[in-house]
Enzyme design. Structure first.
Site, mmCIF file in Angstrom:
data_model
loop_
_atom_site.group_PDB
_atom_site.id
_atom_site.type_symbol
_atom_site.label_atom_id
_atom_site.label_comp_id
_atom_site.label_asym_id
_atom_site.label_seq_id
_atom_site.Cartn_x
_atom_site.Cartn_y
_atom_site.Cartn_z
ATOM 1 C CB SER A 132 5.120 0.405 -3.837
ATOM 2 O OG SER A 132 5.173 1.787 -3.474
ATOM 3 C CE LYS A 133 -1.158 -1.666 2.015
ATOM 4 N NZ LYS A 133 -2.499 -1.042 1.629
#
Ligand code: GLU
Length: 493
Positions: A256-257
């Protein structure tokens, strides 16, 4: 039969690392077998389609060196390659399934479906379309079905999943996979707006585009039994399947970011090399040889084997990417690097420098940073005189005589020919010895005066690249502008 593989993104946003890995493995497989690499745009979920996403995907893949043989931008014999332009085909094909009783009409409203799910939740059973209690061609009398269809009532077409069957398929990476039909939902194939769902369009296209191998992320394994049923119902030979391992953050959470960038675009903007990113991504789930990490695209193609891809999830370790990028920074030709650094220098408003100079700066500093643009920031002093000086460091090497020595040294440098590393080292050493000083008593203050910093490349190499005129100019600036104010402080400190 020649190999044909496809990368089939849904254009819902930027191309991510995971998408790049899928595209790359398809590409490597195609090239290894002399086959075709096809781009197919899966835009059947029109609400999630983002304008410009297809262009971004094509551009990012081109940036890393992956070109398609067929696709919406290059055409080809099996187009159109955009699903929203193939609606008629899906509608025709699903009709065949209805005729063969492999699919059926359902007329449930969203509220009815919600009630069904609610009942299932309360009963503690997994949500699944209940063919025998809902409103569809099974439960309604045939004339009622005809009437609803004739009226144009909102209708979907669902896959008829056989009642008690084992659905098996072979996965090139994971081996045999078996699922009981009891655990497979009567998937909607055609929505009430006439658009196919992913499953229908995907299978129809893989068939009509003559796809031989479906290489995609592991998250699609649960969909595969539905696809197998569709192939059976159509009477088509299914392609071979290979599901690629998940990508995880170092803490084993889903990529994920939150842990850093995931869009290819971001890596490009931060100045990572396409070769390094591609090399890094190639090793997320596979490694041609355990004793090496750096591979060219040609080497990756030559050694790619789908059945050597790991099943275990791959960890996306950004430190390894930095390390890998640093290897490329040391390897790539300086001319190319100089060309790529110029716009960065420009964006920092540095003066114009000839490429030869920029190339020499890169050669001087590239061992000390991970990414090319860092040369412009870490090595700012190679482009503009230092604006800040590390005074703590200066204090350590301060000497009463230093101002006088600097005056004398600049006169010495003025006459030094050629102004090259070895001569500089020899002459400055001699200069220090003549004054009963160790070399460092001069080198450290000089480094600060010329660069503002306590760390950097070798001092004499740095001086050679800066050049005689610039070195002398910086010593002068220091003597006239900085020294008067700091000399007093140093004495009293
Ligand atoms: N459109 C799907 C995706 O976005 C493709 C999955 C597949 O390759 O079958 O990943």
């Amino acid at each position: 039969m020649s190999v044909r593989v496809r990368f089939a993104p849904s254009p819902t946003g930027f191309l991510h690392i995971g998408g790049l890995r899928t595209a790359l493995y398809n590409f490597l497989f195609a090239r290894h077998h002399g086959g075709s690499f096809i781009l197919r745009v899966e835009d059947t979920d029109q609400e999630r389609t983002v304008p410009g996403a297809v262009e971004n995907i094509i551009e990012m893949l081109r940036w890393v060196g992956l070109e398609f043989d067929e696709g919406p931008h290059v055409a080809g014999p099996y187009g159109p390659y955009v699903q929203s332009q193939r609606l008629e085909l899906y509608q025709q094909q699903v009709q065949l399934l209805v005729e063969r009783s492999a699919a059926y009409y359902a007329f449930d409203t969203p509220e009815e479906l919600e009630h069904m799910r609610e009942r299932q939740r309360r009963a503690g059973i997994a949500p699944k379309y209940d063919r025998f209690s809902m409103r569809n061609s099974f439960t309604l009398p045939p004339d009622e079905v005809q009437r609803l269809l004739a009226e144009g009532a909102p209708t979907v077409i669902r896959l008829l999943v056989p009642l008690d069957q084992e659905i098996r398929f072979h996965d090139i990476i994971r081996g045999e996979i078996a699922v009981h039909s009891h655990d497979v939902d009567d998937q909607v194939l055609l929505k009430s707006d006439g658009f196919p769902t992913y499953h229908l369009a995907n299978v129809v296209d893989d068939h009509f585009m003559r796809i031989t191998h479906v290489i995609r992320g592991e998250e699609w394994i649960p969909s595969t039994p539905k696809h197998i049923l569709l192939y059976r119902a159509f009477g088509w030979e299914p392609p071979q399947f290979a599901h690629l391992p998940l990508l995880l953050n170092p803490d084993r959470s889903k990529l994920s970011k939150r842990h850093g960038d995931v869009a290819v675009e971001d890596f490009r903007q931060q100045g990572y090399f396409p070769e390094a990113l591609l090399n890094f991504v190639a090793l997320l789930g596979w490694n041609p040889t355990p004793d090496r990490d750096i591979f060219t695209l040609d080497e990756l193609i030559a050694s790619f084997e789908l059945n050597k891809v790991n099943r275990a999830p791959a960890i996306v370790d950004r430190k390894k990417l930095d390390w890998m990028n640093a290897q490329y920074l040391r390897m790539l030709p300086v001319d190319r690097l100089a060309h790529e650094l110029q716009p960065v220098l420009h964006s920092l408003n540095y003066p114009e420098f000839p490429s030869e100079y920029v190339a020499r700066v890169i050669a001087l500093l590239r061992e000390r940073v991970d990414r090319l643009p860092e040369i412009a920031t870490f090595g700012d002093y190679m482009f503009v005189p230092p604006r800040h000086y590390d005074w703590e460091y200066f204090r350590k090497y301060w000497h009463e005589e230093l101002p006088a020595w600097l005056e004398e040294l600049s006169a010495v440098l003025e006459h030094l020919e050629p102004f090259v590393t070895e001569r500089l080292q020899q002459r400055i050493r001699q200069f220090a010895e003549e004054r009963g000083q160790p070399l460092r008593a001069l080198v450290h203050p000089l480094r600060l005066i010329l660069t503002g910093k306590s760390v950097g490349a070798g001092m004499f190499e740095t001086m050679e690249v800066l050049g005689k005129a610039e070195c002398i100019r910086r010593i002068r600036i220091f003597l006239t502008e900085q020294l008067p104010t700091i000399a007093e402080q140093m004495r009293t400190a």
